[in-house]
Motif scaffolding. Sequence first.
Motif, PDB file in Angstrom:
ATOM      1  N   GLY A 171      54.990  53.592  73.871  1.00  0.00           N
ATOM      2  CA  GLY A 171      56.065  53.690  74.850  1.00  0.00           C
ATOM      3  C   GLY A 171      57.380  54.080  74.203  1.00  0.00           C
ATOM      4  N   ALA A 172      58.461  53.407  74.608  1.00  0.00           N
ATOM      5  CA  ALA A 172      59.790  53.735  74.084  1.00  0.00           C
ATOM      6  C   ALA A 172      60.290  52.686  73.096  1.00  0.00           C
ATOM      7  N   MET A 173      59.418  51.784  72.656  1.00  0.00           N
ATOM      8  CA  MET A 173      59.843  50.721  71.756  1.00  0.00           C
ATOM      9  C   MET A 173      59.864  51.243  70.322  1.00  0.00           C
ATOM     10  N   PRO A 174      61.015  51.354  69.683  1.00  0.00           N
ATOM     11  CA  PRO A 174      61.075  51.936  68.325  1.00  0.00           C
ATOM     12  C   PRO A 174      60.285  51.140  67.291  1.00  0.00           C
ATOM     13  N   ASP A 175      60.331  49.803  67.372  1.00  0.00           N
ATOM     14  CA  ASP A 175      59.590  49.000  66.391  1.00  0.00           C
ATOM     15  C   ASP A 175      58.089  49.249  66.484  1.00  0.00           C
ATOM     16  N   HIS A 176      57.604  49.445  67.713  1.00  0.00           N
ATOM     17  CA  HIS A 176      56.179  49.739  67.881  1.00  0.00           C
ATOM     18  C   HIS A 176      55.830  51.060  67.178  1.00  0.00           C
ATOM     19  N   HIS A 177      56.669  52.070  67.280  1.00  0.00           N
ATOM     20  CA  HIS A 177      56.424  53.344  66.603  1.00  0.00           C
ATOM     21  C   HIS A 177      56.409  53.170  65.085  1.00  0.00           C
ATOM     22  N   VAL A 178      57.301  52.315  64.576  1.00  0.00           N
ATOM     23  CA  VAL A 178      57.353  52.099  63.123  1.00  0.00           C
ATOM     24  C   VAL A 178      56.027  51.545  62.623  1.00  0.00           C
ATOM     25  N   TRP A 179      55.567  50.445  63.212  1.00  0.00           N
ATOM     26  CA  TRP A 179      54.374  49.780  62.698  1.00  0.00           C
ATOM     27  C   TRP A 179      53.107  50.541  63.044  1.00  0.00           C
ATOM     28  N   ARG A 180      53.115  51.297  64.120  1.00  0.00           N
ATOM     29  CA  ARG A 180      51.948  52.133  64.424  1.00  0.00           C
ATOM     30  C   ARG A 180      51.810  53.232  63.377  1.00  0.00           C
ATOM     31  N   SER A 181      52.907  53.878  63.025  1.00  0.00           N
ATOM     32  CA  SER A 181      52.837  54.937  62.006  1.00  0.00           C
ATOM     33  C   SER A 181      52.417  54.379  60.656  1.00  0.00           C
ATOM     34  N   VAL A 182      52.949  53.206  60.299  1.00  0.00           N
ATOM     35  CA  VAL A 182      52.594  52.614  59.007  1.00  0.00           C
ATOM     36  C   VAL A 182      51.131  52.192  58.982  1.00  0.00           C
ATOM     37  N   ALA A 183      50.626  51.657  60.095  1.00  0.00           N
ATOM     38  CA  ALA A 183      49.226  51.222  60.137  1.00  0.00           C
ATOM     39  C   ALA A 183      48.266  52.406  60.034  1.00  0.00           C
ATOM     40  N   LEU A 184      48.619  53.534  60.645  1.00  0.00           N
ATOM     41  CA  LEU A 184      47.727  54.699  60.654  1.00  0.00           C
ATOM     42  C   LEU A 184      47.916  55.607  59.444  1.00  0.00           C
ATOM     43  N   ALA A 185      49.026  55.482  58.733  1.00  0.00           N
ATOM     44  CA  ALA A 185      49.360  56.450  57.680  1.00  0.00           C
ATOM     45  C   ALA A 185      48.307  56.576  56.584  1.00  0.00           C
TER      46      ALA A 185
END
Length: 621
Positions: A171-185
């Motif tokens: 969605g639009a939650m910036p923290d969610h984008h941070v941890w999603r990118s780190v988990a998938l990286a």
Amino acid sequence: MRPPHPDPLPGGEREKEGERANASLPVVASLEGEVRDSIQQTLRQLERMPERPAKPVPQAAEPPKPPAPPPIGAMDLAGWAGDDFNRTREALQRALDTAQGRARVEAQIALVRFLLARAMDEEGRAALETAASLSPAPDQRYALRILGDAFRALDREDAPDDNLFVQLPAGAMPDHHVWRSVALAPTRWTTAKEGLPIALRRLLDYPADLRSRLLTTLAAAADEAGDSTALNLIVLEMITVDSKGMADGRLDYFRGRLAELKATPDAALERYDAAAGLRRGPFARRAEVRAIELRRNLGRLDEDGAIKALEALRFAWRGDDVETDALAALGGAYARSGRTDAALDIFGLLGRRFGATARGRDALAAGRTLLTAVLDRLERSPPGGLYALALQARHGRLVTLVDGPDGGLRLRLATLLLRDGYGLEATRILHALTEGATGPRRAELGATLARSLIDGGREGEALDVLARTGGSALEPALAERRALLRADALLGDGDTVRALDALRGLGGAEAARLRAKGLFAAGEWRAARSAFAELAATGAEPTADDLALQGLSAYLAGDAEGLRGFGPAQRARLAGTRWAGLLDALAPPPADGPLRAESVERDLAAATALDRLARGWRKSP
């Protein structure tokens, strides 16, 4: 006989009852007519009405789906970390000591959040286990799961599919984008970089230690994927942030990697040398390793010089915490220079470090690189060596650990073992690969395994493998290859009729050779002689076995002219094999006439050849 039933009514009463029944007959008849008319009218109305569709069969109700987990809220990581480390931790510990019940769980969750914001992963996992033992409420369990998934992403976990940051839409939650990118990286960079712009903007507000860890994870993934554009964005943020976490050489290291991706090796060497000048920390050593490898690739350092530099780097590293990149580079240099024993020792050292250190992913990657270099060297070496067998016997488990999901490295090792004559070890590897594969890959591996079993004289097992690994949607080339293997196994198993039937409709040199061998095994000498003679027409060069069986077929068929047709080229092909001297032994006797010296010499040579042939057959039946 029973007596007649007595009449309960006297005579006068019986007459009155009959009169009442006769008086009611018109009324009953009128009612019956009305009912009949009503029924007929209803039937006429039903005939004029349209037909109704049949009612659908009631279906079983689907089980209710579990409710979706609530969205992940914003994280106040700067507030969780606090301004002063000691003061914040003491306040959290005091609150934890005085709280009871639900408040105690909340205090423990606050401590876990503090440890996450400070990037203290080991202490954070211990605090998570303590919080789980305090019987948290459902909402508290959900908060603990979110924090646990964040710690897993911080540790660069291999399987992030069950991570809430991956499962739930960002969605639009910036923290969610941070941890999603780190988990998938680490494993799925293409998906991870979709939210990279939002993640990089949000990371500017994170605490320094945590920001440094997360940026390093993203930079390492972009570097491994060769994504220079994304790595450039991450490096720019590293330069902008200028946190204390970047003072250990990692910024210069990733700037050097970016220069390599942009094909500017001199700039990369400058950055590597700047990072290596710190002489401490893993990134300084990693930069020194990359500088040595880059100079060797540029021709500014020969192989012996690279080995000396890497050995000095290895022994200069502190204690038993040897850098895995340096070990992998040193082992690769040993393999390229022909020092395979030393390369295998380094490979075993990496395996021991894989089980003894938290840097398991780096050790696996380094071991995979070194194993590839060793296999490249062994494939270029002449067959018959012992190094492939030593690799499997000493480090078979480690080879399985460092290999990828497709099993490519183990398949290469099995091929080397088959080439060098170690079929038993090769079939064990191929069995494991075949059982773990599916679809066309399983059929292809099954064909390779069947070939090794046939070459080892285990035709019955080969037939069983071909039966278990088949499929209906195979490519024509693979299907034909498996059919040829089945025919070859049937021939070796003594089932000549089924083998010839399996070859029906198959063309090519291999099918022609198997068909000729089948005819020879069936005792069809003339047909076998013709089939072997026609091998040359298929474009295949006859082998020594083909020529020998052709000669034997001609001899058993009584074709003396066929034996005389072998020229010097065919005889030279038989020389040095177990068939040497066969054509001389099968040659027809000379015409009647006086005894001559050359005929006696020819007979003696034939006898010698037959004796040599018999001795060879006794040694290798």
